[in-house]
Design an enzyme around this catalytic site. Sequence first.
Site, PDB file in Angstrom:
ATOM      1  N   LYS A  26      24.483 -31.930 -21.186  1.00  0.00           N
ATOM      2  CA  LYS A  26      26.205 -31.694 -20.522  1.00  0.00           C
ATOM      3  C   LYS A  26      26.924 -32.414 -19.432  1.00  0.00           C
ATOM      4  O   LYS A  26      27.234 -33.976 -19.833  1.00  0.00           O
ATOM      5  CB  LYS A  26      27.023 -30.372 -20.958  1.00  0.00           C
ATOM      6  CG  LYS A  26      26.307 -29.658 -21.822  1.00  0.00           C
ATOM      7  CD  LYS A  26      27.247 -28.322 -21.792  1.00  0.00           C
ATOM      8  CE  LYS A  26      27.244 -27.625 -22.985  1.00  0.00           C
ATOM      9  NZ  LYS A  26      25.895 -26.752 -23.630  1.00  0.00           N
ATOM     10  N   TYR A  36      21.432 -19.008 -24.789  1.00  0.00           N
ATOM     11  CA  TYR A  36      21.260 -19.922 -26.194  1.00  0.00           C
ATOM     12  C   TYR A  36      20.793 -21.300 -25.144  1.00  0.00           C
ATOM     13  O   TYR A  36      21.011 -21.372 -24.192  1.00  0.00           O
ATOM     14  CB  TYR A  36      23.195 -20.721 -26.342  1.00  0.00           C
ATOM     15  CG  TYR A  36      22.925 -21.379 -27.506  1.00  0.00           C
ATOM     16  CD1 TYR A  36      23.009 -21.356 -29.209  1.00  0.00           C
ATOM     17  CD2 TYR A  36      23.890 -22.597 -27.102  1.00  0.00           C
ATOM     18  CE1 TYR A  36      23.239 -22.608 -29.392  1.00  0.00           C
ATOM     19  CE2 TYR A  36      23.287 -23.652 -28.007  1.00  0.00           C
ATOM     20  CZ  TYR A  36      23.380 -23.723 -29.686  1.00  0.00           C
ATOM     21  OH  TYR A  36      23.534 -24.510 -30.490  1.00  0.00           O
ATOM     22  N   ASP A  67      17.127 -22.734 -17.561  1.00  0.00           N
ATOM     23  CA  ASP A  67      18.271 -23.679 -19.261  1.00  0.00           C
ATOM     24  C   ASP A  67      18.979 -24.040 -17.814  1.00  0.00           C
ATOM     25  O   ASP A  67      20.146 -23.582 -18.401  1.00  0.00           O
ATOM     26  CB  ASP A  67      18.908 -23.278 -20.394  1.00  0.00           C
ATOM     27  CG  ASP A  67      19.296 -24.261 -21.328  1.00  0.00           C
ATOM     28  OD1 ASP A  67      19.497 -25.514 -20.825  1.00  0.00           O
ATOM     29  OD2 ASP A  67      19.304 -24.056 -22.562  1.00  0.00           O
TER      30      ASP A  67
HETATM   31  C1  LIG Z   1      24.453 -26.261 -25.146  1.00  0.00           C
HETATM   32  C2  LIG Z   1      23.556 -25.990 -24.464  1.00  0.00           C
HETATM   33  C3  LIG Z   1      22.914 -25.931 -25.239  1.00  0.00           C
HETATM   34  C4  LIG Z   1      22.458 -27.165 -25.932  1.00  0.00           C
HETATM   35  O1  LIG Z   1      23.504 -28.358 -25.626  1.00  0.00           O
HETATM   36  P1  LIG Z   1      23.679 -29.743 -26.477  1.00  0.00           P
HETATM   37  O2  LIG Z   1      23.854 -30.730 -25.981  1.00  0.00           O
HETATM   38  O3  LIG Z   1      24.219 -29.155 -27.530  1.00  0.00           O
HETATM   39  O4  LIG Z   1      21.963 -29.480 -27.600  1.00  0.00           O
HETATM   40  C5  LIG Z   1      21.152 -25.949 -24.743  1.00  0.00           C
HETATM   41  N1  LIG Z   1      21.193 -24.330 -23.448  1.00  0.00           N
HETATM   42  C6  LIG Z   1      22.438 -24.681 -22.956  1.00  0.00           C
HETATM   43  C7  LIG Z   1      22.381 -23.572 -22.066  1.00  0.00           C
HETATM   44  C8  LIG Z   1      23.135 -24.635 -23.483  1.00  0.00           C
HETATM   45  O5  LIG Z   1      25.084 -24.776 -22.431  1.00  0.00           O
END
Ligand SMILES: *Cc1c(COP(=O)(O)O)cnc(C)c1O
Length: 426
Positions: free
Chosen positions: A266, A143, A238
């Site tokens: 995060k 994701y 990511d």
């Molecule tokens: C949470 C997350 C996102 C998205 O971040 P948001 O601040 O919710 O837009 C993207 N990539 C990874 C791996 C994530 O865990």
Amino acid sequence: MYKKSIQAFKESLEVIPGGVNSPVRAFKSVKCDPIFFEKGLGSKLYDIDGNEYIDCVSSWGPLIFGHSDSETISAINLCSEQGTTYGAPTLIETEIAKTIIDMVPSIESVRMVNSGTEATMSAIRLARGYTNKEIIIKFAGNYHGHGDSFLIKAGSGALTLGLPDSPGVTKNIAKDTMIARFNDASSVEEILNKNTDNVAAIIVEPIAGNMGLVTPNYDFLKSLKEMSVRHQCLLIFDEVMTGFRVSAGGAQELYNVLPDITTLGKVIGGGLPVGAYGGNKKIMNFLAPKGPVYQAGTLSGNPLAMNAGLSVLKRLNLNTFKTLENISAKIYDGFINNIKETDSKAVINRVGSMMTLFFTESNSVSNFDDALNCDTDKYAKYFKNMLDLGIYLPPSQYECCFFSTALSDGDIDKIIKSNKIALKNL
Ligand SMILES: *Cc1c(COP(=O)(O)O)cnc(C)c1O
């Protein structure tokens, strides 16, 4: 026990789509009404009915030091006395950039944004602009936020709700995203060979956390790096979830593989909405105003958010990660014991303070197919059992627990004891 929350959900349903501002919060996949929270203090969360929970989610990762962490709060308070935003440069932006560059091995230059989604969307635009190529390779079950290009076989909420391909994403956008299998380098090679000279980037969660926690096999990340060099495309890690969470330098430091671009989120905001992406100077200088790839943000680098983030990043030393590891290892060991003693069919994946307990008949979960084979009904019951015992877990089988340094020995004991009862009562 949850009377006020049930009423609150009825009211929010009238004015907010699905009653929530982010899908997984609706508790749909755990088949109960969502809890509405009022405050968080240290390791504890308190709902509007006055119930107390030990928090194992940490707002999906950001709260390394627990709720209402005093240093974070005072950083925000002090800063707010000088105003909340100027839409113009501030010294703290340079300071946090230097801190990030010091901590994350592959980053020489970094741009702040307001969410993880914004970071990944911007990162692939930069990769496409820089390479002058169009295709992105992503992995099933990974994701990367809700950008159009990523909502194809995505994990997290998209997976939880069974919407792997969201309506509203056009065929034209979807065709530029190719899906490979996590932990299967040959599936990437195949796509690269079929699309010579048109792959801009491979984007991967180096430790997958959005199909539940799935760790990379030995050499998987190294192979991705090697292929990206050979096929002249960029490798994007990511690390929105893993950055500053699995180690000070993220998964790239842990596995010693350096990507071309890293996306962050995060933890980086210390509980305020922040994202970032960075890489070497040659790539990052391709961004406006220096280069041709456009990306901007009215509130990007917001002083409140920068101060909150910096107050956390500054304290992420070896000791912090040792503490997190000790706490998480105790919980892991306790759960493994409970699984044996209750004869439960479950496996646990863990890296540092990220952990998922999967209900499955097989003895490992190492890719998306394994994850899909899990017993989500059983997870739903387990979640509810734990909730009733005062332990707040992620409301989906396909998410991770994130532990904080605020968990005391007493909390850990209670988590482990509750886990045994919850497993027994399945
Ligand atoms: C949470 C997350 C996102 C998205 O971040 P948001 O601040 O919710 O837009 C993207 N990539 C990874 C791996 C994530 O865990």
